[in-house]
Motif scaffolding. Sequence first.
Motif, PDB file in Angstrom:
ATOM      1  N   LEU A  45       6.934   9.408   4.403  1.00 12.26           N
ATOM      2  CA  LEU A  45       5.529   9.546   4.769  1.00 12.26           C
ATOM      3  C   LEU A  45       5.432   9.696   6.281  1.00 12.26           C
ATOM      4  CD1 LEU A  45       3.655   6.922   2.537  1.00 12.26           C
ATOM      5  CD2 LEU A  45       3.818   9.398   2.213  1.00 12.26           C
ATOM      6  N   ILE A  46       4.511  10.541   6.720  1.00 13.26           N
ATOM      7  CA  ILE A  46       4.229  10.730   8.136  1.00 13.26           C
ATOM      8  C   ILE A  46       2.757  10.412   8.367  1.00 13.26           C
ATOM      9  CG2 ILE A  46       4.202  12.370  10.049  1.00 13.26           C
ATOM     10  CD1 ILE A  46       6.328  13.985   8.579  1.00 13.26           C
ATOM     11  N   PRO A  47       2.447   9.427   9.241  1.00 14.86           N
ATOM     12  CA  PRO A  47       3.372   8.541   9.943  1.00 14.86           C
ATOM     13  C   PRO A  47       4.032   7.558   8.972  1.00 14.86           C
ATOM     14  CG  PRO A  47       1.116   7.815  10.278  1.00 14.86           C
ATOM     15  CD  PRO A  47       1.024   9.119   9.556  1.00 14.86           C
ATOM     16  N   PRO A  48       5.216   7.041   9.341  1.00 20.81           N
ATOM     17  CA  PRO A  48       5.936   6.144   8.435  1.00 20.81           C
ATOM     18  C   PRO A  48       5.292   4.766   8.339  1.00 20.81           C
ATOM     19  CG  PRO A  48       7.085   6.303  10.530  1.00 20.81           C
ATOM     20  CD  PRO A  48       5.944   7.290  10.599  1.00 20.81           C
ATOM     21  N   HIS A  49       5.566   4.089   7.252  1.00 27.86           N
ATOM     22  CA  HIS A  49       5.174   2.702   7.023  1.00 27.86           C
ATOM     23  C   HIS A  49       3.665   2.456   7.170  1.00 27.86           C
ATOM     24  CE1 HIS A  49       9.452   2.058   7.166  1.00 27.86           C
ATOM     25  NE2 HIS A  49       9.508   2.431   8.432  1.00 27.86           N
ATOM     26  N   PRO A  50       2.838   3.255   6.506  1.00 29.99           N
ATOM     27  CA  PRO A  50       1.405   2.942   6.540  1.00 29.99           C
ATOM     28  C   PRO A  50       1.135   1.622   5.825  1.00 29.99           C
ATOM     29  CG  PRO A  50       1.851   4.582   4.865  1.00 29.99           C
ATOM     30  CD  PRO A  50       3.132   4.407   5.622  1.00 29.99           C
ATOM     31  N   LYS A  51       0.084   0.947   6.222  1.00 33.40           N
ATOM     32  CA  LYS A  51      -0.247  -0.354   5.640  1.00 33.40           C
ATOM     33  C   LYS A  51      -0.939  -0.166   4.296  1.00 33.40           C
ATOM     34  CE  LYS A  51      -2.642  -4.691   6.769  1.00 33.40           C
ATOM     35  NZ  LYS A  51      -3.377  -4.803   5.501  1.00 33.40           N
ATOM     36  N   ALA A  52      -0.500  -0.911   3.309  1.00 33.27           N
ATOM     37  CA  ALA A  52      -1.141  -0.875   2.000  1.00 33.27           C
ATOM     38  C   ALA A  52      -2.486  -1.592   2.055  1.00 33.27           C
ATOM     39  CB  ALA A  52      -0.249  -1.534   0.952  1.00 33.27           C
ATOM     40  N   LEU A  53      -3.406  -1.160   1.222  1.00 33.51           N
ATOM     41  CA  LEU A  53      -4.674  -1.876   1.104  1.00 33.51           C
ATOM     42  C   LEU A  53      -4.418  -3.239   0.465  1.00 33.51           C
ATOM     43  CD1 LEU A  53      -7.135   0.910  -0.098  1.00 33.51           C
ATOM     44  CD2 LEU A  53      -7.068  -0.200   2.133  1.00 33.51           C
ATOM     45  N   ASP A  54      -5.091  -4.265   0.962  1.00 33.41           N
ATOM     46  CA  ASP A  54      -4.916  -5.617   0.427  1.00 33.41           C
ATOM     47  C   ASP A  54      -5.226  -5.665  -1.067  1.00 33.41           C
ATOM     48  OD1 ASP A  54      -4.203  -6.567   2.918  1.00 33.41           O
ATOM     49  OD2 ASP A  54      -6.220  -7.242   3.436  1.00 33.41           O
ATOM     50  N   SER A  55      -6.211  -4.878  -1.495  1.00 34.69           N
ATOM     51  CA  SER A  55      -6.596  -4.887  -2.908  1.00 34.69           C
ATOM     52  C   SER A  55      -5.474  -4.368  -3.802  1.00 34.69           C
ATOM     53  CB  SER A  55      -7.867  -4.060  -3.120  1.00 34.69           C
ATOM     54  OG  SER A  55      -7.722  -2.763  -2.565  1.00 34.69           O
ATOM     55  N   ALA A  56      -4.687  -3.415  -3.295  1.00 33.73           N
ATOM     56  CA  ALA A  56      -3.562  -2.895  -4.070  1.00 33.73           C
ATOM     57  C   ALA A  56      -2.456  -3.941  -4.201  1.00 33.73           C
ATOM     58  CB  ALA A  56      -3.017  -1.630  -3.413  1.00 33.73           C
ATOM     59  N   LEU A  57      -2.136  -4.601  -3.100  1.00 33.32           N
ATOM     60  CA  LEU A  57      -1.080  -5.624  -3.131  1.00 33.32           C
ATOM     61  C   LEU A  57      -1.497  -6.831  -3.964  1.00 33.32           C
ATOM     62  CD1 LEU A  57       0.118  -5.551   0.596  1.00 33.32           C
ATOM     63  CD2 LEU A  57       1.021  -4.285  -1.371  1.00 33.32           C
ATOM     64  N   GLU A  58      -2.756  -7.223  -3.873  1.00 29.94           N
ATOM     65  CA  GLU A  58      -3.237  -8.370  -4.643  1.00 29.94           C
ATOM     66  C   GLU A  58      -3.191  -8.074  -6.138  1.00 29.94           C
ATOM     67  OE1 GLU A  58      -4.560 -12.171  -5.437  1.00 29.94           O
ATOM     68  OE2 GLU A  58      -3.749 -11.303  -3.598  1.00 29.94           O
ATOM     69  N   ALA A  59      -3.507  -6.842  -6.515  1.00 28.13           N
ATOM     70  CA  ALA A  59      -3.447  -6.473  -7.929  1.00 28.13           C
ATOM     71  C   ALA A  59      -2.020  -6.598  -8.461  1.00 28.13           C
ATOM     72  CB  ALA A  59      -3.961  -5.043  -8.105  1.00 28.13           C
ATOM     73  N   ILE A  60      -1.034  -6.164  -7.664  1.00 23.48           N
ATOM     74  CA  ILE A  60       0.366  -6.284  -8.073  1.00 23.48           C
ATOM     75  C   ILE A  60       0.754  -7.750  -8.226  1.00 23.48           C
ATOM     76  CG2 ILE A  60       2.760  -5.854  -7.344  1.00 23.48           C
ATOM     77  CD1 ILE A  60       1.721  -3.283  -5.974  1.00 23.48           C
ATOM     78  N   ARG A  61       0.304  -8.581  -7.291  1.00 24.69           N
ATOM     79  CA  ARG A  61       0.631 -10.022  -7.347  1.00 24.69           C
ATOM     80  C   ARG A  61       0.100 -10.681  -8.618  1.00 24.69           C
ATOM     81  NH1 ARG A  61      -1.827 -10.385  -2.142  1.00 24.69           N
ATOM     82  NH2 ARG A  61      -0.302  -9.650  -0.618  1.00 24.69           N
ATOM     83  N   GLN A  62      -1.083 -10.274  -9.034  1.00 20.69           N
ATOM     84  CA  GLN A  62      -1.752 -10.942 -10.146  1.00 20.69           C
ATOM     85  C   GLN A  62      -1.441 -10.319 -11.506  1.00 20.69           C
ATOM     86  OE1 GLN A  62      -3.521 -13.755  -9.869  1.00 20.69           O
ATOM     87  NE2 GLN A  62      -3.041 -13.760  -7.677  1.00 20.69           N
ATOM     88  N   ALA A  63      -0.654  -9.271 -11.532  1.00 23.25           N
ATOM     89  CA  ALA A  63      -0.449  -8.502 -12.762  1.00 23.25           C
ATOM     90  C   ALA A  63       0.389  -9.245 -13.799  1.00 23.25           C
ATOM     91  CB  ALA A  63       0.218  -7.175 -12.433  1.00 23.25           C
ATOM     92  N   ASP A  64       0.095  -8.968 -15.059  1.00 26.13           N
ATOM     93  CA  ASP A  64       0.938  -9.391 -16.180  1.00 26.13           C
ATOM     94  C   ASP A  64       1.940  -8.295 -16.547  1.00 26.13           C
ATOM     95  OD1 ASP A  64      -0.480 -11.830 -16.552  1.00 26.13           O
ATOM     96  OD2 ASP A  64      -2.027 -10.758 -17.670  1.00 26.13           O
ATOM     97  N   LEU A  65       1.570  -7.056 -16.275  1.00 25.98           N
ATOM     98  CA  LEU A  65       2.412  -5.903 -16.581  1.00 25.98           C
ATOM     99  C   LEU A  65       2.208  -4.865 -15.478  1.00 25.98           C
ATOM    100  CD1 LEU A  65       4.207  -4.207 -18.537  1.00 25.98           C
ATOM    101  CD2 LEU A  65       2.088  -3.484 -19.664  1.00 25.98           C
ATOM    102  N   ILE A  66       3.309  -4.349 -14.924  1.00 32.69           N
ATOM    103  CA  ILE A  66       3.256  -3.329 -13.872  1.00 32.69           C
ATOM    104  C   ILE A  66       3.973  -2.084 -14.384  1.00 32.69           C
ATOM    105  CG2 ILE A  66       3.898  -2.719 -11.515  1.00 32.69           C
ATOM    106  CD1 ILE A  66       3.953  -5.764 -10.917  1.00 32.69           C
ATOM    107  N   ILE A  67       3.318  -0.935 -14.230  1.00 37.23           N
ATOM    108  CA  ILE A  67       3.854   0.326 -14.754  1.00 37.23           C
ATOM    109  C   ILE A  67       3.996   1.339 -13.633  1.00 37.23           C
ATOM    110  CG2 ILE A  67       3.499   2.197 -16.403  1.00 37.23           C
ATOM    111  CD1 ILE A  67       1.627   0.251 -17.951  1.00 37.23           C
ATOM    112  N   LEU A  68       5.162   1.971 -13.564  1.00 34.09           N
ATOM    113  CA  LEU A  68       5.398   3.122 -12.694  1.00 34.09           C
ATOM    114  C   LEU A  68       5.483   4.359 -13.574  1.00 34.09           C
ATOM    115  CD1 LEU A  68       8.201   1.715 -10.371  1.00 34.09           C
ATOM    116  CD2 LEU A  68       5.833   2.115  -9.714  1.00 34.09           C
TER     117      LEU A  68
END
Length: 346
Positions: free
Chosen positions: A174-197
Motif C-alpha cells: 500500500l502507498i503510503p505504507p502502514h495506514p492506520k486501521a479504523l478502530d471500528s474494524a479492529l474492535e469488530a475483529i476482537r469481538q468476533a466469534d467467527l472471522i472470514i477471509l
Amino acid sequence: MSLKYADPQQWEKGPKIVAIGGGTGLSTLLRGLKKYTKNLTAVVTVADDGGGSGVLRREIGMPPPGDIRHCMESLANVEPIMERLLTYRFTEGSLSGQSFGNLLLAALNGVTGSFEEAVAQMSQVLAITGRVVPVTSADVQLEAVFENGSRVVGESSIFSFKKEQDCRISHVNLIPPHPKALDSALEAIRQADLIILGPGSLYTSIIPNLLVDGVVEELCRATALKLYICNIMTQEGETEGYTAADHICALLEHGAPGMMDICLANSDPVRPGLVERYRQEDAVPLVVDRERIKRLGLELVEAPMACPTGNLARHDHEALAGAVMEIYRKRSVRIFRGSKRYIMEE
C-alpha cells in the motif's frame, strides 16, 4: 443439517461474524450470511481506483465507494424500487458509467464530512443487516511488485500489466505504507466469534486489508475461529497457475502464521461449458492440493458451493453461507470466561 436461525430471537443473538475482503466474493457471502445472524460486520478494502469509484476518488477526493456499496446492497432490507435505484447505472453524459449508489455515498460523504460516517448513515437509510466498515480512512494506492522486479501502481492497472509481464506477482504494497486501521474494524475483529477471509480476488480484494496496520495483529490475537474461503476458479491477470495452497501461502506471506485455522473449498465440479469459456481467459478450476494445505497447518473442509446456473463460475450464496455456518456449528463452542468474554474452542 446446517445451522439456521429461523427464530427472530436466535437471529438477534446469532454469532458475531466478521467478513474481510471486497468485490463480488464478499458481497455474495454477506447475502447468504445475513439470514443466519444479525451480528455481521464487513471489513472492506478501499484500494480500488477503477471505474466509477476511481472517478469519484480522483474528482472528489473520497475513498472509493464501489466495494462498500456492493456490501451494503447485499445486506440491505429495502423495497425493490430502492434496490433498483442503488444499482442503477447512468448511460449518458458526464455521469455515464456511474451508479446511483456511488453518488448517494458521495453526497453523504459531503454532508457528514467523514467517509466512515457516510457509510454509517447510508447503512441506516438502507436498514442493512449488520455493519459495513472501511478498513481504513486513509487515501491509499495498491502497488504490485512482480517476480521480474517490475512494479505498477493502481489496482485497476494490475491486470493488464501482469499480462504484459507474463510472470507472477511477488507481493503487493500500500502507498503510503502502514495506514492506520479504523478502530471500528479492529474492535469488530476482537469481538468476533467467527472471522472470514474471502472469497474474492487474492491480491486486490483480500490482501490489501492485511496491509493496514493492526489488522494482522488482531487476527493473530483473536480467539475466534478463523476461516479462509477459496475461490472456485483461478483469476486471469492475478492468479493464473495458482493452487489453493498457493493462495494460502500468499496470504501468510503478507500476514503472519496463526492468521487462519480452516480452508473452505468448493467440491462441486465446474460445468464443462464454463470450463471451456474460462480457459479462453487463462482461468481454470482451482486445484485443491490437500496434502500441501495440511502441511501449511490448516484444516481443509470441502463442500458443494458452486452456483448451478448462470454464465459465471461463482459461489451460490445460500450454499456458501450454509457451509460456513456448518463449520461454525461443528467446530466452535462458545465458553463463557467472565467479563462478557467468550472464547472459541473445538
